[in-house]
Write an enzyme that holds these catalytic residues in place. Structure first.
Site, PDB file in Angstrom:
ATOM      1  N   CYS A 366       0.823  -1.201   0.000  1.00 44.09           N
ATOM      2  CA  CYS A 366       0.000   0.000   0.000  1.00 44.09           C
ATOM      3  C   CYS A 366       0.855   1.249   0.000  1.00 44.09           C
ATOM      4  CB  CYS A 366      -0.919  -0.018   1.204  1.00 44.09           C
ATOM      5  SG  CYS A 366      -2.517  -0.587   0.703  1.00 44.09           S
ATOM      6  N   GLU A 367       1.539   1.491  -1.088  1.00 45.09           N
ATOM      7  CA  GLU A 367       2.396   2.651  -1.188  1.00 45.09           C
ATOM      8  C   GLU A 367       2.651   2.918  -2.668  1.00 45.09           C
ATOM      9  OE1 GLU A 367       5.067   2.543   2.319  1.00 45.09           O
ATOM     10  OE2 GLU A 367       6.446   3.565   0.955  1.00 45.09           O
ATOM     11  N   TYR A 395      20.860  -8.832  -1.068  1.00 43.49           N
ATOM     12  CA  TYR A 395      20.152  -7.700  -0.447  1.00 43.49           C
ATOM     13  C   TYR A 395      18.661  -7.666  -0.788  1.00 43.49           C
ATOM     14  CZ  TYR A 395      24.989  -6.304   0.288  1.00 43.49           C
ATOM     15  OH  TYR A 395      26.305  -6.297   0.639  1.00 43.49           O
TER      16      TYR A 395
END
Ligand code: LLP
Length: 438
Positions: A366-367, A395
């Site tokens: 949600c972004e 990473y």
């Protein structure tokens, strides 16, 4: 110069099956997605072993070279066992990392503990588990470690982490060797540190110097510069203090090829530059040949890893771009949102010759910033397609989170057509297991 695996965008075993599906490690990735579900991290053993072979051969003209895998890139018991079988040592930056090696049966003498703010508890555990070297980062830690070692009636074997003052061109968050850095002793502070070790801190034994300039580096000239500085310091310390340091740890940072425009140097080129320079410096400064340590993380593990996602919804913005969503995103790969990192990808179940479209691949979180690939041309996508994002071995899992309370994905190791689960997929139950309602 001979090519090395860090210069390739994809695992060395990448192929297309007879039915047109993407294969890695002899496994059909569409079948892997079905069997283990998505998102799924896939790690190709052949690529890892081939990268290590590149390193060993590239530095073979200086036989006293040791590769210490920087485990912050990806630290799991299966990875520890695999790399241990190749004879590598391990750079760690937390008790959690070196505990993983301990529990994997690694000889702890081959483990280095590094970091700018190790806790007393971590330093104690490092001594108790027999961690081979502790790279001391600052004056506070010299004193802390000496006290801990004294209480245990032990002598801690250390390196001094120094900041050689070399700037590299990479994202500013992953530069570390420049002067204004939180890591290590400034060159002007080395003498005070050595005086303290020799005169006051009797429970510390120093073996050498350690430096690391940054990560995802493409320039080659900085490595010989770094070797020159470290050798000069070793000869200066020998003259001034009569102290012989036998170890040089030059860190890691060697770049990989995420997208076509990335041109990382060959490990063979770096190996030649570093070993030539080291031999020259040994003569020039008249120092006994030190043991050389390298700490590659990304370049060892990144090209071996891919992430498989299932494509779900899509949205065509009127007169704008087309967003295609996958079932993972910034929580399993935070690098695009953190560093504007770029990735390349392919639809695993479609021939690249099919009709293509230019899309934005976004995640499920949600972004708005949860975008994995800003712009990529791919065969026309449909819900249910499997997307393979390349070069996600480093990473990604190690920086993954449970943002939005989404369980972290599973990881499989593939080799010769066989796959093994090496990290279980988290469950919703895992997510709440540490919650306490008072
Ligand atoms: N040695 C030291 C002391 C380090 O600090 C690092 C990385 C390495 C070795 C390994 O560097 P490599 O060969 O992997 O480039 N999260 C960032 C990378 C941070 C690297 C931190 N130090 C990223 O996703 O790009």
């Amino acid at each position: 110069m001979k090519l090395s695996t860090n210069q390739s965008q994809r695992p060395v075993t990448t192929a297309i099956s007879q039915n047109g599906n993407l294969m890695i490690g002899g496994c059909d990735t569409v079948e892997l997605a079905k069997k283990y579900s998505t998102p799924l991290y896939v790690l190709d053993e052949a690529t890892i072993r081939s990268t290590i072979a590149d390193y060993k051969s590239a530095f073979s003209s200086y036989p006293d070279t040791n590769i210490m895998y920087a485990s912050k890139a990806l630290c799991t018991k299966a990875v520890a066992t695999l790399l241990d079988s190749e004879g590598l040592g391990f750079d760690t930056v937390s008790a959690g990392e070196f505990y993983t090696f301990y529990k994997s049966g690694v000889n702890m003498a081959k483990v280095l503990f590094n970091g700018n703010n190790k806790t007393a508890e971590e330093l104690e555990l490092a001594l108790d588990l027999g961690v081979g070297r502790i790279s001391v980062d600052n004056f506070y830690e010299l004193s802390l470690l000496n006290t801990i070692a004294e209480h245990k009636g032990r002598v801690a074997d250390i390196l001094l982490r120094v900041t050689p003052g070399i700037e590299c061109h990479t994202h500013e968050y992953i530069q570390t060797g420049h002067l204004d850095s939180k890591f290590g002793f400034d060159l002007t502070q080395i003498d005070s540190a050595i005086e303290l070790i020799l005169q006051k801190y009797n429970h510390l034994k120093i073996h050498g110097l350690h430096a690391h300039i940054g990560s995802q580096i493409f320039e080659t000239s900085i490595y010989p510069d770094e070797i020159e500085i470290l050798c000069f310091e070793i000869s200066r310390i020998a003259k001034k203090f009569g102290l012989r340091l036998n170890e040089i740890n030059m860190g890691g940072g060697f770049g990989v090829k995420y997208v076509d425009t990335d041109v990382p140097p060959s490990i063979y080129e770096i190996g030649k530059l570093v070993t030539d320079k080291l031999k020259q410096c040994i003569e020039k400064y008249n120092i006994p040949p030190p043991t050389l340590f390298l700490e590659p993380g990304r370049s060892i593990i990144s090209p071996a890893g891919v992430t498989l996602y299932t494509i779900g919804s899509s949205k065509q913005v009127p007169h704008g771009r087309k967003f295609v969503s996958v079932d993972g995103g910034m929580a399993d790969n935070p690098r695009p949102s953190l560093y504007h990192a770029q990735y390349s990808a392919q639809i695993a179940n479609k021939k690249s010759s099919s009709k293509t479209e230019t899309i934005t691949i976004c995640g499920r979180y949600c972004e708005s910033g949860d975008v994995l690939i800003k712009e990529i041309e791919l065969p026309k996508t449909e819900a249910g397609d499997i997307l393979c994002v390349y070069n996600t071995g480093a990473y990604n899992y190690s920086m993954a989170s449970n943002y939005n309370r989404v369980p972290r994905p599973a990881m499989v190791l593939v080799k010769d057509g066989h796959s093994d689960l090496i990290i279980k997929r988290e469950t919703w139950e895992d997510l709440i297991k540490n919650d306490i309602v008072p």
